[in-house]
Design an enzyme around this catalytic site. Structure first.
Site, PDB file in Angstrom:
ATOM      1  N   ASP A 129      16.734   9.559  -5.906  1.00 58.11           N
ATOM      2  CA  ASP A 129      17.393   8.291  -6.222  1.00 58.11           C
ATOM      3  C   ASP A 129      18.906   8.438  -6.033  1.00 58.11           C
ATOM      4  O   ASP A 129      19.536   9.286  -6.673  1.00 58.11           O
ATOM      5  CB  ASP A 129      17.099   7.883  -7.674  1.00 58.11           C
ATOM      6  CG  ASP A 129      17.712   6.538  -7.987  1.00 58.11           C
ATOM      7  OD1 ASP A 129      17.088   5.515  -7.633  1.00 58.11           O
ATOM      8  OD2 ASP A 129      18.827   6.491  -8.539  1.00 58.11           O
ATOM      9  N   LYS A 149      21.326   2.122  -3.254  1.00 54.56           N
ATOM     10  CA  LYS A 149      21.666   0.838  -3.882  1.00 54.56           C
ATOM     11  C   LYS A 149      22.912   0.211  -3.250  1.00 54.56           C
ATOM     12  O   LYS A 149      23.839   0.928  -2.852  1.00 54.56           O
ATOM     13  CB  LYS A 149      21.912   1.062  -5.391  1.00 54.56           C
ATOM     14  CG  LYS A 149      20.817   1.905  -6.029  1.00 54.56           C
ATOM     15  CD  LYS A 149      20.947   2.090  -7.511  1.00 54.56           C
ATOM     16  CE  LYS A 149      19.948   3.128  -7.987  1.00 54.56           C
ATOM     17  NZ  LYS A 149      20.469   4.499  -8.042  1.00 54.56           N
ATOM     18  N   HIS A 196      22.445  -2.984  -6.944  1.00 53.07           N
ATOM     19  CA  HIS A 196      22.727  -2.049  -8.044  1.00 53.07           C
ATOM     20  C   HIS A 196      22.967  -2.784  -9.375  1.00 53.07           C
ATOM     21  O   HIS A 196      22.464  -2.361 -10.416  1.00 53.07           O
ATOM     22  CB  HIS A 196      23.938  -1.184  -7.669  1.00 53.07           C
ATOM     23  CG  HIS A 196      24.007   0.110  -8.399  1.00 53.07           C
ATOM     24  ND1 HIS A 196      24.618   1.238  -7.899  1.00 53.07           N
ATOM     25  CD2 HIS A 196      23.550   0.474  -9.622  1.00 53.07           C
ATOM     26  CE1 HIS A 196      24.515   2.224  -8.773  1.00 53.07           C
ATOM     27  NE2 HIS A 196      23.877   1.780  -9.827  1.00 53.07           N
ATOM     28  N   GLY A 251       0.806  -1.226   0.000  1.00 56.64           N
ATOM     29  CA  GLY A 251       0.000   0.000   0.000  1.00 56.64           C
ATOM     30  C   GLY A 251       0.836   1.272   0.000  1.00 56.64           C
ATOM     31  O   GLY A 251       0.308   2.361  -0.225  1.00 56.64           O
ATOM     32  N   TYR A 310      27.864   6.838  -6.591  1.00 59.35           N
ATOM     33  CA  TYR A 310      27.803   8.168  -7.211  1.00 59.35           C
ATOM     34  C   TYR A 310      28.683   9.168  -6.450  1.00 59.35           C
ATOM     35  O   TYR A 310      28.905  10.284  -6.926  1.00 59.35           O
ATOM     36  CB  TYR A 310      26.359   8.695  -7.285  1.00 59.35           C
ATOM     37  CG  TYR A 310      25.380   7.797  -8.009  1.00 59.35           C
ATOM     38  CD1 TYR A 310      25.811   6.818  -8.901  1.00 59.35           C
ATOM     39  CD2 TYR A 310      24.010   7.934  -7.813  1.00 59.35           C
ATOM     40  CE1 TYR A 310      24.906   5.981  -9.545  1.00 59.35           C
ATOM     41  CE2 TYR A 310      23.091   7.105  -8.464  1.00 59.35           C
ATOM     42  CZ  TYR A 310      23.559   6.130  -9.324  1.00 59.35           C
ATOM     43  OH  TYR A 310      22.655   5.312  -9.963  1.00 59.35           O
TER      44      TYR A 310
END
Ligand code: A2P
Length: 308
Positions: free
Chosen positions: A43, A77, A110, A9, A48
């Site tokens: 995200d 990730k 990832h 949900g 990164y």
């Protein structure tokens, strides 16, 4: 803003802010601007190299009360060097600490590719572990334990083929909720997308604008023509396409005007005629083709990665 409802949900906003290639020194401001515009989905990934900076902006926004934690959707990730069972929870904890939050909304494997511990980016074949050494299902079971510990609300995968995803669906206790894959009109991934829909696995499209690569998606004649007809930007058509199709989209930008452009684009519903025209643009073309994992001596090949 459109949302997608997951099995329990919970609702994930269809538009997220991508942060791959968002440079340190720019990403904090981009996250701030995005939250002001109304983005509620960010995200991230440790690879990164900018989670600490993103964390500062998240903390500021949460401390100021401008955004409540429960209104935010934060994805991160598991990097390739933490696939071994005992490495998963510490990797997640580090990400949570860097992002200065108590839990993630979504944690993804990832890549279906494993490195030895402490290798950040594999340079030689020696740096890899094969999927026989570290089976994906073992990594998945460790991800499931993170859910039980309350460190992430949902778990999923990224860059997984239908075959690899089906294996986790069959063998795991928790079904992957999301498969984050490259998807845009040049790479529509129709079969994988339909499989995910059938299995109730949400597809989140990365590089929805073509990731700044060549050939330029933003300059594509068909995309430009539809954009001109509607008086909107090509980026908006690409994002409208992804959302109309039923995927989440995570365009990256560090530019305030483009952040706003993309926010509005994700609200555009394309007509069935426009969708039909764009369906014909598919070229099975990957900007992120995974060939970087197939260096000499690596146990991975490009065809094995995508299972084609
Ligand atoms: P910038 O960060 O300077 O805005 P993707 O999301 O597919 O990875 O694409 C990101 C690339 O597209 C980046 O180079 C980003 O640059 C650029 N970009 C993002 N939004 C837009 C937009 N609305 N119009 C044009 N280029 C954009």
């Amino acid at each position: 803003m459109k949302f997608y409802q997951l099995a329990n949900g919970d609702k994930i906003p269809a538009l997220g802010l991508g942060t791959w290639k968002s440079e340190k020194g720019k990403v904090a401001q981009a996250v701030k601007e995005a939250l002001q515009i109304g983005y509620r989905h960010i995200d991230c990934a440790p690879i990164y190299g900018n989670e600490m900076e993103i964390g500062q902006s998240l903390k500021e926004a949460l401390d100021s009360g401008s955004v409540k934690r429960e209104e935010l959707w934060v994805t991160s990730k598991l990097w390739n060097n933490a696939h071994e069972s005992q490495s998963v929870l510490p990797a997640l904890q580090k990400t949570i600490d860097d992002l200065q939050i108590d839990y993630l909304d979504l944690y993804l494997i990832h890549w279906p590719v494993a490195f030895k511990k402490n290798v950040i980016m594999a340079q030689t074949g020696e740096d890899y572990l094969s999927l026989d050494d570290v089976p994906l299902i073992e990594t998945w079971r460790a991800m499931e334990k993170c859910v039980a510990r309350g460190l992430c609300k949902h778990i999923g995968v990224s860059n997984f083929s239908q075959k690899k995803l089906a294996h986790l669906i069959q063998s795991g206790s928790i079904k992957p909720q999301v498969n984050q894959i490259e998807a845009h009109p040049l790479l529509q991934q129709k079969e994988l997308f339909e499989y995910c829909q059938k299995e109730d696995v949400l597809v989140c499209a990365y590089s929805p604008l073509g990731s700044g690569g060549e050939p330029s998606l933003l300059e594509h004649g068909v995309v430009k023509k539809i954009a001109d007809n509607r008086g909107v930007s090509p980026a908006q058509i690409l994002l409208g396409w992804g959302v109309t199709r039923g995927t989440a989209v995570i365009p990256k930008s560090v530019n305030p005007a483009r952040l706003l452009d993309n926010f509005r684009g994700a609200n555009i519903e394309l007509s069935s005629q426009e969708m039909e025209i764009l369906a014909k643009v598919d070229r099975d073309y990957r900007f992120v083709d995974g060939s970087f994992w197939a260096i000499p001596g690596s146990p991975y090949t490009v065809s094995g990665l995508w299972d084609n």
